[in-house]
Design a protein around this motif. Structure first.
Motif, PDB file in Angstrom:
ATOM      1  N   LEU A  10      39.928  51.012  47.557  1.00 59.63           N
ATOM      2  CA  LEU A  10      40.037  50.297  46.286  1.00 59.63           C
ATOM      3  C   LEU A  10      41.114  49.228  46.398  1.00 59.63           C
ATOM      4  O   LEU A  10      42.259  49.517  46.727  1.00 59.63           O
ATOM      5  CB  LEU A  10      40.379  51.272  45.156  1.00 59.63           C
ATOM      6  N   GLU A  11      40.725  47.981  46.121  1.00 61.89           N
ATOM      7  CA  GLU A  11      41.659  46.863  46.120  1.00 61.89           C
ATOM      8  C   GLU A  11      41.804  46.348  44.691  1.00 61.89           C
ATOM      9  O   GLU A  11      40.819  45.975  44.062  1.00 61.89           O
ATOM     10  CB  GLU A  11      41.166  45.728  47.028  1.00 61.89           C
ATOM     11  N   HIS A  12      43.027  46.353  44.174  1.00 67.07           N
ATOM     12  CA  HIS A  12      43.298  45.881  42.821  1.00 67.07           C
ATOM     13  C   HIS A  12      43.522  44.380  42.858  1.00 67.07           C
ATOM     14  O   HIS A  12      44.514  43.897  43.410  1.00 67.07           O
ATOM     15  CB  HIS A  12      44.520  46.608  42.263  1.00 67.07           C
ATOM     16  N   VAL A  13      42.611  43.620  42.243  1.00 69.07           N
ATOM     17  CA  VAL A  13      42.777  42.176  42.096  1.00 69.07           C
ATOM     18  C   VAL A  13      43.380  41.954  40.716  1.00 69.07           C
ATOM     19  O   VAL A  13      42.719  42.137  39.699  1.00 69.07           O
ATOM     20  CB  VAL A  13      41.435  41.437  42.237  1.00 69.07           C
ATOM     21  N   LYS A  14      44.653  41.587  40.670  1.00 69.72           N
ATOM     22  CA  LYS A  14      45.393  41.533  39.407  1.00 69.72           C
ATOM     23  C   LYS A  14      45.044  40.275  38.617  1.00 69.72           C
ATOM     24  O   LYS A  14      45.150  39.158  39.127  1.00 69.72           O
ATOM     25  CB  LYS A  14      46.896  41.604  39.670  1.00 69.72           C
ATOM     26  N   LEU A  15      44.631  40.481  37.369  1.00 66.84           N
ATOM     27  CA  LEU A  15      44.252  39.391  36.476  1.00 66.84           C
ATOM     28  C   LEU A  15      45.289  39.212  35.378  1.00 66.84           C
ATOM     29  O   LEU A  15      45.908  40.172  34.934  1.00 66.84           O
ATOM     30  CB  LEU A  15      42.903  39.686  35.813  1.00 66.84           C
ATOM     31  N   SER A  16      45.434  37.974  34.925  1.00 74.34           N
ATOM     32  CA  SER A  16      46.179  37.725  33.697  1.00 74.34           C
ATOM     33  C   SER A  16      45.221  37.540  32.529  1.00 74.34           C
ATOM     34  O   SER A  16      45.583  37.737  31.374  1.00 74.34           O
ATOM     35  CB  SER A  16      47.073  36.489  33.840  1.00 74.34           C
ATOM     36  N   ASP A  17      43.955  37.192  32.838  1.00 75.24           N
ATOM     37  CA  ASP A  17      42.941  36.982  31.808  1.00 75.24           C
ATOM     38  C   ASP A  17      41.592  37.427  32.368  1.00 75.24           C
ATOM     39  O   ASP A  17      41.129  36.887  33.373  1.00 75.24           O
ATOM     40  CB  ASP A  17      42.888  35.504  31.410  1.00 75.24           C
ATOM     41  N   THR A  18      40.978  38.415  31.710  1.00 81.89           N
ATOM     42  CA  THR A  18      39.689  38.937  32.180  1.00 81.89           C
ATOM     43  C   THR A  18      38.625  37.854  32.219  1.00 81.89           C
ATOM     44  O   THR A  18      37.693  37.914  33.037  1.00 81.89           O
ATOM     45  CB  THR A  18      39.227  40.097  31.278  1.00 81.89           C
ATOM     46  N   ALA A  19      38.740  36.856  31.366  1.00 81.30           N
ATOM     47  CA  ALA A  19      37.757  35.775  31.341  1.00 81.30           C
ATOM     48  C   ALA A  19      37.660  35.069  32.687  1.00 81.30           C
ATOM     49  O   ALA A  19      36.608  34.511  33.027  1.00 81.30           O
ATOM     50  CB  ALA A  19      38.102  34.774  30.242  1.00 81.30           C
ATOM     51  N   ASP A  20      38.728  35.106  33.476  1.00 80.60           N
ATOM     52  CA  ASP A  20      38.687  34.483  34.804  1.00 80.60           C
ATOM     53  C   ASP A  20      37.656  35.172  35.695  1.00 80.60           C
ATOM     54  O   ASP A  20      36.945  34.520  36.477  1.00 80.60           O
ATOM     55  CB  ASP A  20      40.062  34.549  35.464  1.00 80.60           C
ATOM     56  N   ALA A  21      37.570  36.508  35.589  1.00 84.07           N
ATOM     57  CA  ALA A  21      36.586  37.247  36.389  1.00 84.07           C
ATOM     58  C   ALA A  21      35.178  36.950  35.908  1.00 84.07           C
ATOM     59  O   ALA A  21      34.246  36.809  36.715  1.00 84.07           O
ATOM     60  CB  ALA A  21      36.873  38.747  36.310  1.00 84.07           C
ATOM     61  N   VAL A  22      34.996  36.858  34.602  1.00 86.61           N
ATOM     62  CA  VAL A  22      33.679  36.532  34.048  1.00 86.61           C
ATOM     63  C   VAL A  22      33.224  35.176  34.562  1.00 86.61           C
ATOM     64  O   VAL A  22      32.075  35.002  34.990  1.00 86.61           O
ATOM     65  CB  VAL A  22      33.723  36.549  32.504  1.00 86.61           C
ATOM     66  N   THR A  23      34.131  34.214  34.539  1.00 80.86           N
ATOM     67  CA  THR A  23      33.803  32.868  35.015  1.00 80.86           C
ATOM     68  C   THR A  23      33.436  32.883  36.491  1.00 80.86           C
ATOM     69  O   THR A  23      32.506  32.178  36.920  1.00 80.86           O
ATOM     70  CB  THR A  23      34.991  31.923  34.779  1.00 80.86           C
ATOM     71  N   ARG A  24      34.136  33.703  37.276  1.00 83.27           N
ATOM     72  CA  ARG A  24      33.850  33.776  38.713  1.00 83.27           C
ATOM     73  C   ARG A  24      32.436  34.278  38.964  1.00 83.27           C
ATOM     74  O   ARG A  24      31.689  33.719  39.778  1.00 83.27           O
ATOM     75  CB  ARG A  24      34.872  34.688  39.393  1.00 83.27           C
ATOM     76  N   VAL A  25      32.033  35.347  38.258  1.00 76.67           N
ATOM     77  CA  VAL A  25      30.687  35.893  38.450  1.00 76.67           C
ATOM     78  C   VAL A  25      29.634  34.881  37.994  1.00 76.67           C
ATOM     79  O   VAL A  25      28.607  34.687  38.662  1.00 76.67           O
ATOM     80  CB  VAL A  25      30.519  37.220  37.695  1.00 76.67           C
TER      81      VAL A  25
END
Length: 397
Positions: A67-82
């Motif tokens: 398990l690798e924790h990719v630390k976010l400050s804003d979940t929307a960044d992950a949504v945008t990436r996908v």
């Protein structure tokens, strides 16, 4: 391989592997072993980061999953990436395997077809989940339908220093208190999730009929329902810490202001956070918590798996472990996280239940009865518009 076979191997498209079947758990476990799961999760809390690291140790030990924790400050960044990967045609082996998510981010991914599933209700530990008493099958009014798996319960509480003030019953009482104690309260700056939660909580408490908030906001309903909120904020803002000209950027930064004696009152979405902070020496032992007379907003934290994850089996193993009695009891321990559990105690064995019963929830943690009525989250459309309007009205002062 002969020349023709080699040539065909070079030009034929690669056949994507079929997605794992959540109902065939033995096969999921076999496929998961050796996989690396990139979990995109908020990284703004040392306690949370340490818990995720512990989860990584446990799933590596028991299931061979890294398990690798990719630390976010804003979940929307992950949504945008996908979404960007989907637009680019990267439908396999995406960069994100699991996301800590809820609310408008979940609604956006579900609507755009960016999620793998349904999977959650096929996970073995789903059998322990409290599906009757906890909001684990809807997310901000949006049906989950198995596309995300719950792992923590949250409810708004207010942390206050008993050496300086008493509990407040509603948002108008908070307004009056701030007027007589200028500079002693603030909240994280939206779009930080805790800052937007404060705005939602104020809206819910100031609205007589909250049923309108369960429906998508329209131009007509939005203007009418939010008018009292903006009038209230117009009065509150000049009496905030630094006269509302600056805000802490995160929940932990807000907590530090209490520790430094700069403010007396702060908002939290974890009923056990104050006890955890006291146990860790982050807050003075005079801090306690309260909820409003009409109750406060509550919701569940979930994990979801993007449609193009290359480690769906491993992600499901992690999601299942997060719902295990072992992980849930550790998360509820105020010396670790102090999060509420998603489990139904009646579904656990005597030994499993005893672990929860033996937890000392801490001096500042309210009992379930004291937490009172849980107010439902508004439909995500309300928060999106309110956050944008707040930025225009107050964010550039």
């Amino acid at each position: 391989m002969n020349y023709l076979g080699l040539a065909l191997a070079c030009v034929l498209p690669t056949v994507a592997l079929a997605d794992p079947d959540p109902s065939d758990w033995t096969s999921v476990l076999d496929e998961a072993r050796g996989q690396t799961v990139y979990w995109n999760a908020w990284g703004g809390s040392t306690a949370t980061n340490d818990f995720i690291a512990w989860v990584g140790d446990r799933v590596a030990e028991d299931y061979g999953v890294t398990l690798e924790h990719v630390k976010l400050s804003d979940t929307a960044d992950a949504v945008t990436r996908v979404l960007t990967e989907k637009q680019a045609g990267q439908d396999d082996d995406g960069a994100i395997d699991m996301i800590w998510i809820n609310g408008s981010n979940f609604a956006a991914m579900k609507d755009a077809g960016l999620l793998f599933g349904p999977f959650a209700e096929s996970l073995p530990n789903w059998a322990y989940v409290d599906t009757d008493g906890k909001t684990v099958q809807t997310d901000f009014t949006v049906p989950v339908e198995g596309y995300e798996s719950p792992w923590a319960m949250a409810q708004v509480v207010f942390m206050y220093d008993t050496a300086d003030m008493a509990p407040l019953g509603d948002m108008n009482a908070l307004l009056d208190w701030a007027a007589t104690h200028p500079g002693r309260f603030t909240y994280p700056q939206p779009p930080d999730f805790l800052g937007t939660t404060f705005l939602k909580q104020a809206l819910v408490d100031l609205t007589d009929d909250t049923s309108v908030l369960s429906q998508p906001a329209t131009d007509e309903t939005y203007a009418e329902v939010t008018e009292p909120l903006w009038l209230w904020l117009d009065e509150l803002t000049p009496n905030l810490w630094r006269q509302g000209q600056a805000y802490p950027q995160t929940g932990p930064a807000q907590l530090q202001l209490i520790a430094d004696g700069e403010v007396d009152l702060a908002i939290s979405f974890s009923p056990g956070e104050a006890s955890t902070a006291i146990a860790n020496g982050q807050l003075p032992d005079t801090v306690r918590t309260f909820v409003l007379d009409k109750g406060t907003i509550g919701n569940a934290s979930f994990v979801a798996i993007p449609y193009n994850s290359g480690a769906k089996a491993g992600a499901m193993v992690v999601a299942d472990f997060l719902m295990s009695p072992e992980a849930q009891a550790r998360a509820q321990d105020p010396n670790v996280l102090g999060y509420g559990t998603v489990l139904d105690m009646a579904k656990l064995s005597d030994d499993e239940r005893a672990v929860f019963d033996d937890l000392d929830l801490g001096v500042a943690t309210l009992t379930p009865a004291e937490l009172g009525t849980v107010q439902a989250e508004p439909h995500p459309s309300w928060m999106t518009r309110i956050a944008d309007d707040w930025q225009l009205r107050f964010g550039n002062q």
